[in-house]
Motif scaffolding. Structure first.
Motif, mmCIF file in Angstrom:
data_model
loop_
_atom_site.group_PDB
_atom_site.id
_atom_site.type_symbol
_atom_site.label_atom_id
_atom_site.label_comp_id
_atom_site.label_asym_id
_atom_site.label_seq_id
_atom_site.Cartn_x
_atom_site.Cartn_y
_atom_site.Cartn_z
ATOM 1 N N LEU A 1 0.816 -1.207 0.000
ATOM 2 C CA LEU A 1 0.000 0.000 0.000
ATOM 3 C C LEU A 1 0.856 1.268 0.000
ATOM 4 N N TYR B 1 -6.454 -2.902 0.158
ATOM 5 C CA TYR B 1 -7.773 -2.383 0.523
ATOM 6 C C TYR B 1 -8.732 -3.542 0.781
ATOM 7 N N GLY C 1 -14.142 -2.892 -0.254
ATOM 8 C CA GLY C 1 -12.722 -2.843 -0.596
ATOM 9 C C GLY C 1 -12.472 -2.871 -2.090
ATOM 10 N N LEU D 1 -13.299 0.512 -3.551
ATOM 11 C CA LEU D 1 -12.223 1.469 -3.293
ATOM 12 C C LEU D 1 -11.076 1.277 -4.285
ATOM 13 N N ALA D 2 -10.712 0.013 -4.539
ATOM 14 C CA ALA D 2 -9.653 -0.261 -5.504
ATOM 15 C C ALA D 2 -10.049 0.191 -6.906
ATOM 16 N N GLU E 1 -9.742 3.983 -7.184
ATOM 17 C CA GLU E 1 -8.333 4.361 -7.355
ATOM 18 C C GLU E 1 -7.861 4.047 -8.770
#
Length: 555
Positions: free
Chosen positions: A108, A166, A212, A215-216, A219
């Motif tokens: 990360l 994540y 999760g 969120l990835a 990004e």
């Protein structure tokens, strides 16, 4: 009696005045956060249909297809690695599991574009691997096939390696909270361990896992450095190309609106998934299932599966970057590099302070006046995390450039004085872009700490005649110091890594470490790009260490 009434009236007036100040600040922050989105939508609508038709006939289908393909690959990859690793380190025991459950978070700290530089240096045609292969076999360039790192598959792998934590963190937390009752019931009914995991444990953890993955994905659509370096044409690269190479602001705004719509759709989906997460069964920790001890080839396979993402996402890139840095001619202590470091620290520090102050204003106002308006302000303030940096940059530059040009024209016609660009191209506008982009992270950290402050403390402070701002200063902030420091650190590191907004909005001749790494890599000077990349990674390790400590305590 009159004195008491006067004192109560004065106390109410002081309380009302303090909350009014907080209301102005909270609504102002929300307005600033929503301004880029409104500006992008307005610029796209007023840009004319010619540009839209041209985009539809030329690049828009390709941008949409590539972006969706990249999103699909990253979603599948982060799900497989994150969920698989979380299940193995939570529900099984094998040699090295204690170390790996923490080490799995380390990738990360790496921006995806830094991994892209390292693996290009390692795997590209003139890289170490292929050069060694040709020397050992005597093959020519056309005598063998080797996977192309500069492709959509290569970009997807880079993003998967840095974004799977994540999913891993959220899935691991969900598995730790699950009771063993349902799982053991499925086992007693004849289900295998794999079948019970697939039919019982995975559905129970689905909301957290979906959060999760989303969120990835967000990004991924916000990434610019990786896809630009690998020449993968997505909406993010299209915005930058339209703004700089083609000087077509209408096209940039219309591409930004497409990306913004997709990002907001994902944000709404993530919010719904997070709402469903409250139905998790979390109250039976005493029935936690004892981990299964793996032996023989099963232990070796589990060790290999968990160690591989750590090696590929952290250890190998760090070794490659360090070797590249030693072979470069970049002097980290030179005046030029100290300037890059100073610029990066100045921007990151200023943006972190402004962002945390904005989070305090929004978060405390929502606590002080819970209701629809404060809730909307907090929701709008969180939207920035779903908006790519390039979209925010375009959304801020369009209105402020129009303001600067209009004000300069008025000053010329009225006083014969040219004011130039007062706001556009300034550090402060770039700092505002960072604040919009990362306010959600700071707000989350602040609200997490604020939940530990009991409501009775607020009531006691008010009963003693303290104003809301006095309560915030004397009661909340001393208790929330660790949470605020965490928020400062997270935003500081995120700004250090941010690339698209910095590239578009930075003042002339005001470069940061991220910009310098991108520029050197674009010129194929990968060894030079390793030096600023290593500094960015070193700074990025700070919040990851905090997360690792939390992971260790939650075992």
């Amino acid at each position: 009696m009159a004195d008491i009434e006067y004192a109560e009236h004065g106390s109410r007036r002081r309380n009302h005045g303090g909350s009014s100040v907080l209301a102005v600040l909270a609504y102002g922050v929300a307005a600033v956060c929503v301004l880029p989105m409104l500006a992008v939508a307005l610029a796209a609508v007023t840009g004319g249909t010619d540009t839209v038709s041209h985009l539809l006939d030329t690049v828009l289908p390709r941008y949409a297809g590539t972006t969706l393909a990249l999103v699909g690959l990253v979603a599948a990859g982060t799900f497989a690695i994150g969920v698989g690793a979380a299940w193995l380190v939570t529900m099984t025991r094998f040699p090295g599991v204690r170390i790996l459950e923490i080490a799995l978070v380390l990738p990360l700290a790496f921006p995806a574009y830094v991994l892209a530089y390292a693996y290009t240096y390692l795997l590209d045609h003139p890289g170490i691997v292929q050069t060694t292969l040709r020397q050992a076999t005597g093959w020519g360039p056309r005598d063998y096939w080797f996977p192309e790192i500069r492709s959509i598959w290569g970009a997807a792998i880079m993003l998967i390696l840095v974004l799977y934590p994540y999913v891993y963190l959220l899935a691991r937390a969900a598995f730790l909270q699950q009771s063993s009752a349902a799982f053991l019931a499925a086992r007693t009914l004849g289900s295998s361990a794999w079948s019970a995991f697939w039919s019982v444990s995975l559905p129970m953890a689905r909301p957290a896992i979906a959060g999760g993955v989303l969120l990835a994905v967000m990004e991924t659509i916000a990434d610019f450095g990786t896809v630009a370096y690998f020449s993968v044409q997505t909406f993010a690269t299209g915005i930058y190309t339209s703004w700089f190479s083609m000087a077509d602001r209408a096209a940039a705004a219309q591409l930004a609106l497409c990306l913004l719509s997709f990002a907001l759709l994902l944000a709404m989906t993530e919010r719904m998934q997070r709402g469903r997460a409250r139905y998790h069964e979390t109250g039976k920790r005493h029935m936690a299932m004892p981990p299964v001890r793996l032996r023989g080839w099963r232990a070796g396979l589990a060790l290999l599966l968990c160690a591989t993402p750590v090696l590929l996402g952290c250890v190998l890139p760090a070794v490659v970057l360090f070797g590249m840095g030693l072979g470069s001619e970049q002097d980290l202590l030179s005046r030029r590099y100290t300037g890059f470091i100073r610029n990066s620290i100045t921007l990151a520090g200023t943006a972190a302070c402004l962002t945390v102050l904005s989070a305090i204003a929004v978060g405390f106002f929502q606590r002080l006046r819970p209701g629809r308006r404060s809730g909307i302000a907090a929701y709008v303030a969180r939207l920035g995390y779903a908006v790519p940096g390039g979209v925010i940059a375009v959304g801020l530059l369009v209105p402020f450039a129009a303001f600067d040009n209009a004000f300069d024209a008025w000053m010329r016609s009225t006083f014969d004085i040219s004011t130039g660009l007062l706001v556009t191209g300034s550090i402060w506008l770039l700092v505002v872009a960072y604040m919009v982009r990362f306010l959600a992270a700071a707000l989350g950290a602040y609200e997490g700490g604020q939940s530990t402050v009991h409501a009775n403390m607020d009531a006691a402070s008010r009963s003693l005649g303290e104003t809301p701002l006095g309560t915030l200063r004397r009661v909340h902030l001393p208790i929330l110091t660790p949470s605020l420091l965490t928020a400062l650190l997270i935003v500081f590191v995120d700004v250090m890594k941010e690339l698209p907004a910095t590239l578009i909005m930075r003042p002339f001749n005001y470069d940061t470490l991220a910009v310098q790494a991108y520029r050197l890599a674009s010129d194929e000077r990968l060894e030079g790009a390793a030096v600023p990349s290593l500094v960015i990674v070193a700074v990025g390790l700070l919040p990851v260490i905090l997360i690792c400590r939390q992971v260790g305590r939650n075992r």
